[in-house]
Design a protein around this motif. Structure first.
Motif, PDB file in Angstrom:
ATOM      1  N   TYR A 147     -22.950  45.428  36.898  1.00 40.77           N
ATOM      2  CA  TYR A 147     -24.323  45.726  36.640  1.00 40.77           C
ATOM      3  C   TYR A 147     -25.173  45.919  38.049  1.00 40.77           C
ATOM      4  CZ  TYR A 147     -22.763  43.556  32.447  1.00 40.77           C
ATOM      5  OH  TYR A 147     -21.913  43.146  31.314  1.00 40.77           O
ATOM      6  N   LYS A 148     -26.038  47.076  37.882  1.00 40.75           N
ATOM      7  CA  LYS A 148     -26.985  47.421  39.025  1.00 40.75           C
ATOM      8  C   LYS A 148     -28.375  47.726  38.480  1.00 40.75           C
ATOM      9  CE  LYS A 148     -27.921  47.903  43.272  1.00 40.75           C
ATOM     10  NZ  LYS A 148     -29.366  48.034  43.121  1.00 40.75           N
ATOM     11  N   GLN A 149     -29.309  46.882  38.916  1.00 38.54           N
ATOM     12  CA  GLN A 149     -30.633  47.186  38.568  1.00 38.54           C
ATOM     13  C   GLN A 149     -31.329  48.089  39.813  1.00 38.54           C
ATOM     14  OE1 GLN A 149     -33.235  44.507  36.486  1.00 38.54           O
ATOM     15  NE2 GLN A 149     -34.349  44.121  38.239  1.00 38.54           N
ATOM     16  N   GLY A 163     -32.181  44.500  32.176  1.00 44.09           N
ATOM     17  CA  GLY A 163     -33.321  44.124  33.107  1.00 44.09           C
ATOM     18  C   GLY A 163     -33.957  43.063  33.207  1.00 44.09           C
ATOM     19  N   TYR A 181     -36.738  48.237  36.952  1.00 43.98           N
ATOM     20  CA  TYR A 181     -35.872  47.425  35.972  1.00 43.98           C
ATOM     21  C   TYR A 181     -34.884  48.135  35.230  1.00 43.98           C
ATOM     22  CZ  TYR A 181     -39.974  44.372  36.698  1.00 43.98           C
ATOM     23  OH  TYR A 181     -40.866  43.625  37.279  1.00 43.98           O
ATOM     24  N   ASN A 221     -31.296  49.708  34.462  1.00 45.50           N
ATOM     25  CA  ASN A 221     -30.183  49.159  34.928  1.00 45.50           C
ATOM     26  C   ASN A 221     -28.954  50.247  34.428  1.00 45.50           C
ATOM     27  OD1 ASN A 221     -29.067  46.159  35.453  1.00 45.50           O
ATOM     28  ND2 ASN A 221     -31.175  46.283  35.042  1.00 45.50           N
TER      29      ASN A 221
END
Length: 358
Positions: free
Chosen positions: A37-39, A303, A345, A347
């Motif tokens: 996961y990458k915000q 997010g 925010y 994602n």
């Protein structure tokens, strides 16, 4: 938890000795793989190897009576699978001889809200085409995308042959542990019909449940309506729903309406099934400042947004490789976005799990 597990199997064994030749079967599912996961900003990358499992014990006592126990397992994880061991379902099903095509289920059941409610992911039992559930059902499950929308209650289901299927559920609430101090229970109704139009299944659902004062549930008097459809065109399965909710938090100064939407398409190509889905949750007030909207609105999406009064969308792209019968490699990319001026925010997630049904 081990003591509970042993006690349950002891119950099954003792029941088997006292009843006339019950049929006991074990089934379940397991999933193991990687999630990342990458915000956009404000949160570091999160990646982890994860696994989970479900074990179902079915006991058929007769042609009319059966019981099921569903146990979920998992380790500490980023995605939201069960952490540890958990009994997620204990239910008894009765099919009376004098009531044709009617089944009564008592215990833990999926809330019959929408024709797609039974196809949602529940821990290691992955959904039909996607790993994560859409935002609408995540909203009903208070933001959790890896559990189906379920509760404890009494469910009656009747098949009217060419006239459709009716499900009626009286249940505790949006949280299984609700003690209903208001002396009221939730009610959900679903009607589906696949005979009115060839290759089309239509459905309408309604629900009301008052969980006001329960911080573990949707803390409101919740009323919801849904219309949904599923069809097939050129071997492509298409479906979707529109749902409208009122989350009455008891404050006349807040706007309590929330709308959700979902649409998907799926096609099987030899050993691969490819699918795409779009879902959205939009409260009446979605300026993201925590003022003016219902206080019962749960956080949805990946997010870490500080307030829940935001419009959230989810795009999912899935490719399932069918390695052999009951063995799949599930791959999915998820894009969660949070409206104008909240792009930090947003994602992106990548999921890849080997899944086995047994």
């Amino acid at each position: 938890m081990r003591k509970i597990f042993i006690a349950l199997f002891g119950f099954v064994l003792v029941s088997g000795q006292s009843l006339a030749s019950p049929l006991i079967t074990l089934s379940g599912a397991a999933a193991s793989g990687f999630s990342g996961y990458k915000q956009e900003a404000g949160q570091s990358f999160r990646g982890q190897f994860e696994n989970a499992a479900n074990v179902l014990v079915d006991v058929e006592l007769s042609d009319q009576v059966s019981t099921q126990i569903d146990m979920g397992f998992g380790y500490q994880n980023q995605s939201g699978f069960t952490n540890g061991a958990d009994i997620s379902r204990i239910a008894i099903s009765i099919a009376p001889k004098n009531l044709d095509n009617t089944t009564l289920t008592l215990g833990s059941v999926t809330v019959p809200f929408g024709q797609f409610s039974d196809a949602q992911t529940d821990n290691a039992m992955l959904g039909q085409y996607f790993i994560f559930n859409d935002l609408g059902y995540s909203f009903l499950n208070q933001g959790n995308s890896l559990n189906n929308f379920s509760s404890v209650g009494a469910l009656g289901s009747t098949d009217f042959d060419h006239y459709g299927m009716l499900d009626v559920l009286f249940f505790n609430g949006t949280d299984d542990t609700a003690t209903n101090t208001d002396k009221g229970f939730g009610v959900a109704l679903r009607y589906t019909n696949d005979t009115l139009i060839d290759d089309v299944t239509l459905g309408v659902s309604a629900m009301n449940v008052n969980d006001s004062g329960n911080a573990n549930a949707i803390n409101a008097n919740t009323t919801g309506f849904m219309g949904d459809v599923k069809t097939s065109l050129y071997d492509i399965e298409l479906g979707g729903y529109v749902a409208m909710f009122t989350l009455d938090d008891g404050n006349v100064s807040t706007k309590d309406d929330v709308n959700t939407f979902m649409a998907y398409a799926s096609k099987k190509l030899d050993q691969i099934t490819v699918s795409g889905r779009y879902s959205m949750v939009m409260p009446s007030v979605y300026n993201g400042d925590g003022v003016g909207g219902t206080t019962a609105m749960p956080m949805v999406g990946l997010g870490n947004v500080p307030f829940s009064d935001v419009d959230t969308t989810r795009i999912q792209l899935s490719a399932i490789y069918h390695l052999e019968e009951n063995v799949n490699i599930n791959n999915e990319i998820i894009f969660d976005t949070y409206g104008e001026n909240r792009t930090n925010y947003n994602n992106t997630a990548f999921l890849s799990y080997a899944s086995v049904a047994f």
